[in-house]
Design a protein around this motif. Sequence first.
Motif, PDB file in Angstrom:
ATOM      1  N   THR A   1      61.072  68.318   6.846  1.00 55.78           N
ATOM      2  CA  THR A   1      61.403  69.488   7.662  1.00 55.78           C
ATOM      3  C   THR A   1      62.114  70.527   6.815  1.00 55.78           C
ATOM      4  OG1 THR A   1      61.603  68.129   9.656  1.00 55.78           O
ATOM      5  CG2 THR A   1      62.667  70.291   9.692  1.00 55.78           C
ATOM      6  N   ARG A   2      61.554  71.723   6.796  1.00 54.06           N
ATOM      7  CA  ARG A   2      62.158  72.817   6.026  1.00 54.06           C
ATOM      8  C   ARG A   2      63.036  73.712   6.887  1.00 54.06           C
ATOM      9  NH1 ARG A   2      57.412  75.202   2.007  1.00 54.06           N
ATOM     10  NH2 ARG A   2      57.217  73.342   0.674  1.00 54.06           N
ATOM     11  N   ALA A   3      62.671  73.860   8.162  1.00 53.89           N
ATOM     12  CA  ALA A   3      63.450  74.720   9.060  1.00 53.89           C
ATOM     13  C   ALA A   3      63.214  74.263  10.489  1.00 53.89           C
ATOM     14  CB  ALA A   3      63.050  76.185   8.895  1.00 53.89           C
ATOM     15  N   THR A   4      64.239  74.479  11.331  1.00 53.24           N
ATOM     16  CA  THR A   4      64.142  74.157  12.750  1.00 53.24           C
ATOM     17  C   THR A   4      64.720  75.305  13.556  1.00 53.24           C
ATOM     18  OG1 THR A   4      64.362  71.784  12.338  1.00 53.24           O
ATOM     19  CG2 THR A   4      64.796  72.542  14.576  1.00 53.24           C
ATOM     20  N   ALA A   5      63.967  75.785  14.540  1.00 51.54           N
ATOM     21  CA  ALA A   5      64.448  76.819  15.455  1.00 51.54           C
ATOM     22  C   ALA A   5      64.520  76.235  16.855  1.00 51.54           C
ATOM     23  CB  ALA A   5      63.515  78.030  15.438  1.00 51.54           C
ATOM     24  N   ASP A   6      65.650  76.465  17.548  1.00 52.97           N
ATOM     25  CA  ASP A   6      65.859  75.999  18.910  1.00 52.97           C
ATOM     26  C   ASP A   6      65.804  77.184  19.869  1.00 52.97           C
ATOM     27  OD1 ASP A   6      68.227  74.041  17.325  1.00 52.97           O
ATOM     28  OD2 ASP A   6      66.531  73.144  18.373  1.00 52.97           O
ATOM     29  N   GLY A   7      65.944  76.883  21.159  1.00 50.65           N
ATOM     30  CA  GLY A   7      66.113  77.944  22.139  1.00 50.65           C
ATOM     31  C   GLY A   7      65.116  77.935  23.267  1.00 50.65           C
ATOM     32  N   LEU A   8      64.059  77.107  23.187  1.00 49.34           N
ATOM     33  CA  LEU A   8      63.086  77.010  24.264  1.00 49.34           C
ATOM     34  C   LEU A   8      63.302  75.715  25.050  1.00 49.34           C
ATOM     35  CD1 LEU A   8      59.888  78.142  22.334  1.00 49.34           C
ATOM     36  CD2 LEU A   8      61.350  79.534  23.818  1.00 49.34           C
ATOM     37  N   VAL A   9      62.691  75.651  26.220  1.00 49.54           N
ATOM     38  CA  VAL A   9      62.731  74.419  26.997  1.00 49.54           C
ATOM     39  C   VAL A   9      61.681  73.452  26.477  1.00 49.54           C
ATOM     40  CG1 VAL A   9      62.496  73.417  29.299  1.00 49.54           C
ATOM     41  CG2 VAL A   9      63.626  75.625  29.011  1.00 49.54           C
ATOM     42  N   SER A  10      60.469  73.959  26.209  1.00 48.98           N
ATOM     43  CA  SER A  10      59.420  73.165  25.589  1.00 48.98           C
ATOM     44  C   SER A  10      58.551  74.094  24.763  1.00 48.98           C
ATOM     45  CB  SER A  10      58.583  72.426  26.639  1.00 48.98           C
ATOM     46  OG  SER A  10      57.989  73.341  27.542  1.00 48.98           O
ATOM     47  N   ALA A  11      58.011  73.577  23.668  1.00 49.37           N
ATOM     48  CA  ALA A  11      57.159  74.371  22.777  1.00 49.37           C
ATOM     49  C   ALA A  11      55.748  73.814  22.901  1.00 49.37           C
ATOM     50  CB  ALA A  11      57.665  74.302  21.341  1.00 49.37           C
ATOM     51  N   ASP A  12      54.969  74.354  23.853  1.00 51.03           N
ATOM     52  CA  ASP A  12      53.737  73.719  24.294  1.00 51.03           C
ATOM     53  C   ASP A  12      52.480  74.184  23.587  1.00 51.03           C
ATOM     54  OD1 ASP A  12      54.931  72.155  26.543  1.00 51.03           O
ATOM     55  OD2 ASP A  12      55.469  74.162  27.232  1.00 51.03           O
ATOM     56  N   ALA A  13      52.498  75.341  22.953  1.00 52.45           N
ATOM     57  CA  ALA A  13      51.336  75.829  22.215  1.00 52.45           C
ATOM     58  C   ALA A  13      51.823  76.788  21.141  1.00 52.45           C
ATOM     59  CB  ALA A  13      50.338  76.524  23.145  1.00 52.45           C
ATOM     60  N   LEU A  14      51.106  76.803  20.017  1.00 52.49           N
ATOM     61  CA  LEU A  14      51.510  77.612  18.873  1.00 52.49           C
ATOM     62  C   LEU A  14      50.325  78.391  18.324  1.00 52.49           C
ATOM     63  CD1 LEU A  14      53.559  74.921  16.893  1.00 52.49           C
ATOM     64  CD2 LEU A  14      54.534  76.981  17.925  1.00 52.49           C
ATOM     65  N   ALA A  15      50.617  79.569  17.780  1.00 53.63           N
ATOM     66  CA  ALA A  15      49.632  80.345  17.032  1.00 53.63           C
ATOM     67  C   ALA A  15      50.346  80.969  15.841  1.00 53.63           C
ATOM     68  CB  ALA A  15      49.014  81.433  17.900  1.00 53.63           C
ATOM     69  N   VAL A  16      49.715  80.912  14.683  1.00 49.98           N
ATOM     70  CA  VAL A  16      50.284  81.504  13.472  1.00 49.98           C
ATOM     71  C   VAL A  16      49.356  82.615  13.007  1.00 49.98           C
ATOM     72  CG1 VAL A  16      51.011  81.104  11.103  1.00 49.98           C
ATOM     73  CG2 VAL A  16      51.388  79.330  12.829  1.00 49.98           C
ATOM     74  N   VAL A  17      49.896  83.814  12.908  1.00 47.42           N
ATOM     75  CA  VAL A  17      49.162  84.977  12.420  1.00 47.42           C
ATOM     76  C   VAL A  17      49.927  85.526  11.232  1.00 47.42           C
ATOM     77  CG1 VAL A  17      48.257  87.258  12.947  1.00 47.42           C
ATOM     78  CG2 VAL A  17      48.297  85.506  14.726  1.00 47.42           C
ATOM     79  N   GLY A  18      49.358  85.357  10.017  1.00 44.19           N
ATOM     80  CA  GLY A  18      50.075  85.770   8.826  1.00 44.19           C
ATOM     81  C   GLY A  18      51.363  84.978   8.699  1.00 44.19           C
ATOM     82  N   GLY A  19      52.479  85.667   8.651  1.00 40.71           N
ATOM     83  CA  GLY A  19      53.768  85.001   8.562  1.00 40.71           C
ATOM     84  C   GLY A  19      54.490  84.909   9.885  1.00 40.71           C
ATOM     85  N   GLU A  20      53.798  85.208  11.000  1.00 41.45           N
ATOM     86  CA  GLU A  20      54.427  85.218  12.306  1.00 41.45           C
ATOM     87  C   GLU A  20      53.934  84.055  13.159  1.00 41.45           C
ATOM     88  OE1 GLU A  20      56.750  87.306  13.721  1.00 41.45           O
ATOM     89  OE2 GLU A  20      57.007  88.200  11.737  1.00 41.45           O
ATOM     90  N   VAL A  21      54.864  83.381  13.818  1.00 37.10           N
ATOM     91  CA  VAL A  21      54.549  82.308  14.749  1.00 37.10           C
ATOM     92  C   VAL A  21      54.792  82.813  16.172  1.00 37.10           C
ATOM     93  CG1 VAL A  21      55.114  79.961  15.494  1.00 37.10           C
ATOM     94  CG2 VAL A  21      55.282  80.579  13.072  1.00 37.10           C
TER      95      VAL A  21
END
Length: 336
Positions: free
Chosen positions: A167-187
């Motif tokens: 693990t390089r980094a961890t971000a908190d703050g959501l209730v659940s992280a149910d789907a992801l999309a990465v565009v360039g350097g943005e998640v």
Amino acid sequence: MRPVGSLAAGLVALAVLTGCSGDGSGPDVPTREPAAPAAAPEPAVPPAGRTALAGSSYTLLAADPGSGLLAAATGTRLDVLDPGADPLAVARTVTLPGAAAALVQGRPGEVLAAVPGAVVRVALGAGTSTEVPVDAEVRSVAPGPDDTLVVGTGDGQIRTLGPDGATRATADGLVSADALAVVGGEVTVLDRRQSMIAELDTGADRLGLGLRAGDGATTLLADPLGRVLVTDTDHGELLVYTTAPLVLRQRFPVGSAPYALAYDAGSDTVWVSCTQSNEVVGFDLGTGIPVEVDRRPTVRQPDALAVDARTGDLFVASAAGGGVQRIAATDRKRGQ
């Protein structure tokens, strides 16, 4: 950037998220039961195109753009399907270490399966798999830059894993992280329990802007043009965002409990499954507003879609024993 016209009323900034205290309990915010596809009736008309694998049920579907092989999963079973076979057939089966919550393209020739406690890399040609352990309930995964993995967890964390799995980094703050999309350097991440999306830089340890995503958002997909597409299943809409910063650009009524998404780059068409009516609808996004260009009847309970990038053929998977439907791009051009 700001939305224009009536979209301004629908753009709700939830605030810049600072993350939770780290106790694993998630933020103290209003939540809802996650939206889900509608329970589909028996089809009123036969499915378009050709259908194979009758009796099979799949909830997840992904296509490898190089080989054209499909990965179709339900629970711990992942079938590799060969679209070159006539009819469509199972080439090999992989047993996953847990029930798959997400299935996406990975490196060339592989798919990534999110399962509790791991991300599984499945080599479609060989039918072999490799586990990347994650000490959490993995709900979502996406390939990141420089061979990293971005992982979303059931307690709302977004983790960036290096090629070695660390693990390089961890971000908190959501209730659940149910789907992801990465565009360039943005998640961009979807939280179904809050019906919202949020953004962060890859490798960042802090979430950025968050926006409300309708009333019951379920599925998220990024297209090659950098747009982020979301189905609002409960409210019957297709939502189209741009990122950096996150802005709602288009909002289009679909109806019939829209759920699964797939994108055809050859025609700039996004396909949306309508689970309440057993249909799939194609929208052209190139004009600035979504324009419906096609609508076809499907197998019962069309909970998963994929497009073969080589041919433009659309595949629809039934979650109710209806098998896998193939709607050929050539048939669509002839209006069949």
